[in-house]
Design a protein around this motif. Structure first.
Motif, PDB file in Angstrom:
ATOM      1  N   UNK A 114       0.663  -1.223  -0.256  1.00 50.09           N
ATOM      2  CA  UNK A 114      -0.048   0.288  -0.023  1.00 50.09           C
ATOM      3  C   UNK A 114       0.799   1.078  -0.150  1.00 50.09           C
ATOM      4  N   UNK A 115       1.908   1.190   0.623  1.00 51.89           N
ATOM      5  CA  UNK A 115       2.844   2.552   0.935  1.00 51.89           C
ATOM      6  C   UNK A 115       4.266   2.061  -0.070  1.00 51.89           C
ATOM      7  N   UNK A 116       4.944   3.345  -0.020  1.00 54.22           N
ATOM      8  CA  UNK A 116       6.451   3.071  -1.564  1.00 54.22           C
ATOM      9  C   UNK A 116       6.620   2.137   0.170  1.00 54.22           C
ATOM     10  N   UNK A 117       7.462   2.127   1.298  1.00 60.21           N
ATOM     11  CA  UNK A 117       7.998   1.493   1.934  1.00 60.21           C
ATOM     12  C   UNK A 117       7.276   0.168   1.387  1.00 60.21           C
ATOM     13  N   UNK A 118       6.822  -0.268   1.794  1.00 61.62           N
ATOM     14  CA  UNK A 118       5.866  -1.627   1.043  1.00 61.62           C
ATOM     15  C   UNK A 118       6.449  -2.263   0.084  1.00 61.62           C
ATOM     16  N   UNK A 119       7.010  -1.508  -1.145  1.00 60.37           N
ATOM     17  CA  UNK A 119       6.991  -1.492  -2.085  1.00 60.37           C
ATOM     18  C   UNK A 119       8.712  -1.677  -2.836  1.00 60.37           C
ATOM     19  N   UNK A 120       8.671  -0.893  -1.441  1.00 61.63           N
ATOM     20  CA  UNK A 120      10.560  -0.581  -1.575  1.00 61.63           C
ATOM     21  C   UNK A 120      11.329  -2.595  -0.766  1.00 61.63           C
ATOM     22  N   UNK A 121      10.160  -2.880   0.335  1.00 65.28           N
ATOM     23  CA  UNK A 121      10.215  -3.753   0.964  1.00 65.28           C
ATOM     24  C   UNK A 121      11.432  -3.322   2.168  1.00 65.28           C
ATOM     25  N   UNK A 122      10.519  -2.321   2.115  1.00 61.35           N
ATOM     26  CA  UNK A 122      11.368  -1.459   3.854  1.00 61.35           C
ATOM     27  C   UNK A 122      10.684  -1.574   4.611  1.00 61.35           C
ATOM     28  N   UNK A 123      11.595  -1.674   6.379  1.00 61.03           N
ATOM     29  CA  UNK A 123      11.003  -1.231   7.422  1.00 61.03           C
ATOM     30  C   UNK A 123       9.447   0.270   7.508  1.00 61.03           C
ATOM     31  N   UNK A 124       8.865  -0.395   8.302  1.00 63.96           N
ATOM     32  CA  UNK A 124       8.293   1.676   8.715  1.00 63.96           C
ATOM     33  C   UNK A 124       8.882   0.931  10.664  1.00 63.96           C
ATOM     34  N   UNK A 125       9.783   2.011  10.867  1.00 62.36           N
ATOM     35  CA  UNK A 125      10.208   2.405  11.782  1.00 62.36           C
ATOM     36  C   UNK A 125       9.839   3.127  12.733  1.00 62.36           C
ATOM     37  N   UNK A 126      10.137   2.534  14.266  1.00 57.20           N
ATOM     38  CA  UNK A 126       9.038   2.656  14.799  1.00 57.20           C
ATOM     39  C   UNK A 126       9.436   4.035  15.851  1.00 57.20           C
ATOM     40  N   UNK A 127       8.700   4.733  16.506  1.00 59.71           N
ATOM     41  CA  UNK A 127       8.464   5.881  17.183  1.00 59.71           C
ATOM     42  C   UNK A 127       9.761   5.968  18.104  1.00 59.71           C
ATOM     43  N   UNK A 128      10.169   6.926  17.951  1.00 60.90           N
ATOM     44  CA  UNK A 128      12.248   6.277  19.106  1.00 60.90           C
ATOM     45  C   UNK A 128      11.649   6.675  20.140  1.00 60.90           C
ATOM     46  N   UNK A 129      10.751   7.732  20.444  1.00 56.46           N
ATOM     47  CA  UNK A 129      10.038   8.114  22.176  1.00 56.46           C
ATOM     48  C   UNK A 129       8.930   6.831  22.670  1.00 56.46           C
ATOM     49  N   UNK A 130       8.384   6.623  21.865  1.00 58.61           N
ATOM     50  CA  UNK A 130       7.293   4.714  22.223  1.00 58.61           C
ATOM     51  C   UNK A 130       8.839   4.171  22.825  1.00 58.61           C
ATOM     52  N   UNK A 131       9.454   3.839  21.752  1.00 58.99           N
ATOM     53  CA  UNK A 131      10.330   2.315  22.214  1.00 58.99           C
ATOM     54  C   UNK A 131      11.027   2.990  22.997  1.00 58.99           C
ATOM     55  N   UNK A 132      11.552   3.950  23.700  1.00 53.49           N
ATOM     56  CA  UNK A 132      11.782   4.264  25.004  1.00 53.49           C
ATOM     57  C   UNK A 132      11.173   3.664  25.799  1.00 53.49           C
ATOM     58  N   UNK A 133      10.316   4.500  25.808  1.00 48.78           N
ATOM     59  CA  UNK A 133       8.779   4.551  26.621  1.00 48.78           C
ATOM     60  C   UNK A 133       8.673   2.770  27.386  1.00 48.78           C
ATOM     61  N   UNK A 134       8.592   2.090  26.124  1.00 52.28           N
ATOM     62  CA  UNK A 134       8.519   0.309  26.076  1.00 52.28           C
ATOM     63  C   UNK A 134       9.816  -0.281  26.754  1.00 52.28           C
ATOM     64  N   UNK A 135      11.108   0.583  26.416  1.00 55.63           N
ATOM     65  CA  UNK A 135      12.368  -0.412  27.269  1.00 55.63           C
ATOM     66  C   UNK A 135      12.331   0.051  28.682  1.00 55.63           C
ATOM     67  N   UNK A 136      12.053   1.732  29.129  1.00 53.05           N
ATOM     68  CA  UNK A 136      11.945   1.327  30.401  1.00 53.05           C
ATOM     69  C   UNK A 136      10.942   0.598  30.955  1.00 53.05           C
ATOM     70  N   UNK A 137       9.611   0.759  30.657  1.00 53.94           N
ATOM     71  CA  UNK A 137       8.660  -0.744  31.533  1.00 53.94           C
ATOM     72  C   UNK A 137       9.083  -1.919  31.210  1.00 53.94           C
TER      73      UNK A 137
END
Length: 447
Positions: free
Chosen positions: A424-447
């Motif tokens: 559906x997206x350009x990322x998907x057609x190029x075979x590129x991953x969707x990046x995680x949100x850096x702030x959410x990832x940090x909060x999940x890591x702290x949890x």
């Protein structure tokens, strides 16, 4: 060498009457195409019919140089602002990616983050930013500067600029906007993140006033052949536009970039390297060569000399030299740069000044039948010189339809190119991953 099982990625370069510098003069080209939206809409739809990954438009924020005698012999004196054009094309296409160029030297990060996030939403996840540092020194005069930013400083600024933009794209969690009529809550304040960036070049508080883009981050595109350019590309780029004309050089660049990316902890498969190529197609090789020769014959020497001087650097004065004589002694530029590549070719092949500017004006031509074009694409792809191509069509409107109708089916029959869009997206057609949100990832890591 193991045969690749992935498929080519293809970009379609949008350039007024065509990529060839004298295209507008040829009977097959539309001379008044520069600001004709219907013209660009037809090209975009042809590219989408051919299942191209993306459209790409280059840009400078000035005239393409202040040498008006030469510029007046091209169709480069007027062109759409890229994001405006891509926003319009987003409304008349459904699948194809939209790569717009924007400079880090004469913009602010908040502007770029906001505009590309908006384009990603408008297109439902098809936006890409071609990050450039500006090569035309005249741009400085339009932004209160007497001279261009020094090469090394431009790349330092670009690195920080890139980091700020990506941080702003993470201003909101993906689910930050419930828009709950019953509760009266439009967005969740706990899912808003303020960047508070302070660096050498920028102080940007944030947050962005646009929800997180559908792709997380629009795809990041870059082209750099110098050492600072390659270092930046290896660190941040997801698509790299390259300019190599010969297979061994392209293979060396490909391997170099992939190794640099791996050393930085990146997956090399998540960087797609696309050299530029200009197909001249005929029913026979003789017809294709004749077509190429017709375009080359339209290059005025005034334009040819300016093109050569712009590539070698404005400190090079070729006036007074015999066009059919050798290039005068010329110092090298940034190691690995376009200037160095051109000087190497001139000396190796013993080219005259005229031969050299004609070589430059021709771009990276592949001249032959549709089968010849497909053979070249396959050889470069299987030879690990590229992951696909940024296709420069020599003239518009006809050359893209010839390619789509005659070359694409051959690539599809060989299993080298898609028959339908998979994502559906350009990322998907190029075979590129969707990046995680850096702030959410940090909060999940702290949890």
């Amino acid at each position: 060498m193991t045969r690749r099982t992935d498929q080519l990625k293809l970009g379609a370069f949008l350039a007024n009457s065509g990529h060839h510098v004298a295209a507008w003069r040829h009977p097959l080209a539309q001379a008044d195409a520069s600001l004709d939206f219907e013209h660009f809409k037809a090209i975009a739809r042809s590219a989408e019919r051919g299942r191209f990954d993306a459209l790409f438009v280059a840009d400078v924020v000035a005239l393409w140089g202040h040498h008006l005698d030469a510029l007046s012999r091209t169709a480069r004196g007027e062109h759409f602002e890229p994001l405006t054009l891509m926003a319009a094309l987003a409304a008349v296409t459904e699948h194809i990616g939209l790569i717009a160029t924007a400079t880090t030297s004469y913009n602010e990060p908040y502007h770029i983050a906001r505009k590309f996030a908006s384009l990603d939403h408008l297109s439902k996840g098809r936006a890409a930013w071609n990050l450039v540092t500006s090569v035309v020194s005249d741009e400085a005069w339009n932004f209160g500067r007497e001279s261009h930013i020094e090469h090394a400083d431009r790349y330092q600024r670009a690195e920080e600029f890139h980091d700020v933009v990506k941080g702003l794209w993470d201003s909101w969690d993906d689910d930050a906007f419930p828009r709950d009529k019953a509760s009266g809550q439009y967005f969740d304040p706990d899912k808003l993140h303020t960047l508070n960036h302070r660096g050498q070049h920028f102080a940007v508080r944030g947050p962005l006033n646009v929800a997180r883009p559908p792709q997380g981050h629009p795809v990041l595109v870059q082209a750099g052949a110098s050492e600072p350019g390659k270092a930046l590309a290896a660190r941040v780029a997801e698509v790299i536009f390259a300019s190599h004309h010969e297979l061994p050089a392209a293979q060396a660049f490909y391997q170099d970039i992939k190794q640099r990316a791996a050393a930085l902890g990146r997956d090399p498969d998540h960087i797609k390297i696309l050299p530029g190529v200009t197909p001249f197609i005929g029913e026979t090789r003789e017809q294709a060569q004749a077509l190429f020769d017709e375009f080359q014959a339209l290059i005025d020497p005034v334009l040819g000399l300016r093109l050569l001087a712009d590539t070698l650097g404005e400190d090079i004065d070729l006036s007074g030299h015999d066009l059919d004589g050798p290039l005068p002694e010329t110092p090298a530029g940034q190691r690995g740069s376009r200037r160095d590549q051109v000087l190497e070719v001139a000396r190796r092949d013993n080219l005259s000044i005229r031969q050299l500017y004609l070589r430059l004006a021709g771009g990276n031509p592949v001249i032959g039948t549709p089968e010849d074009i497909a053979d070249t694409f396959e050889a470069w792809f299987q030879g690990r010189a590229c992951d696909g191509f940024n296709v420069f069509f020599p003239y518009f409107p006809g050359s893209i339809d010839t390619f789509v109708d005659q070359v694409i089916p051959l690539l599809q029959a060989r299993g080298l190119f898609r028959r339908e869009y998979e994502g559906r997206t350009l990322r998907e057609n190029l075979g590129l991953p969707r990046p995680a949100n850096r702030f959410s990832a940090r909060e999940e890591a702290r949890a």
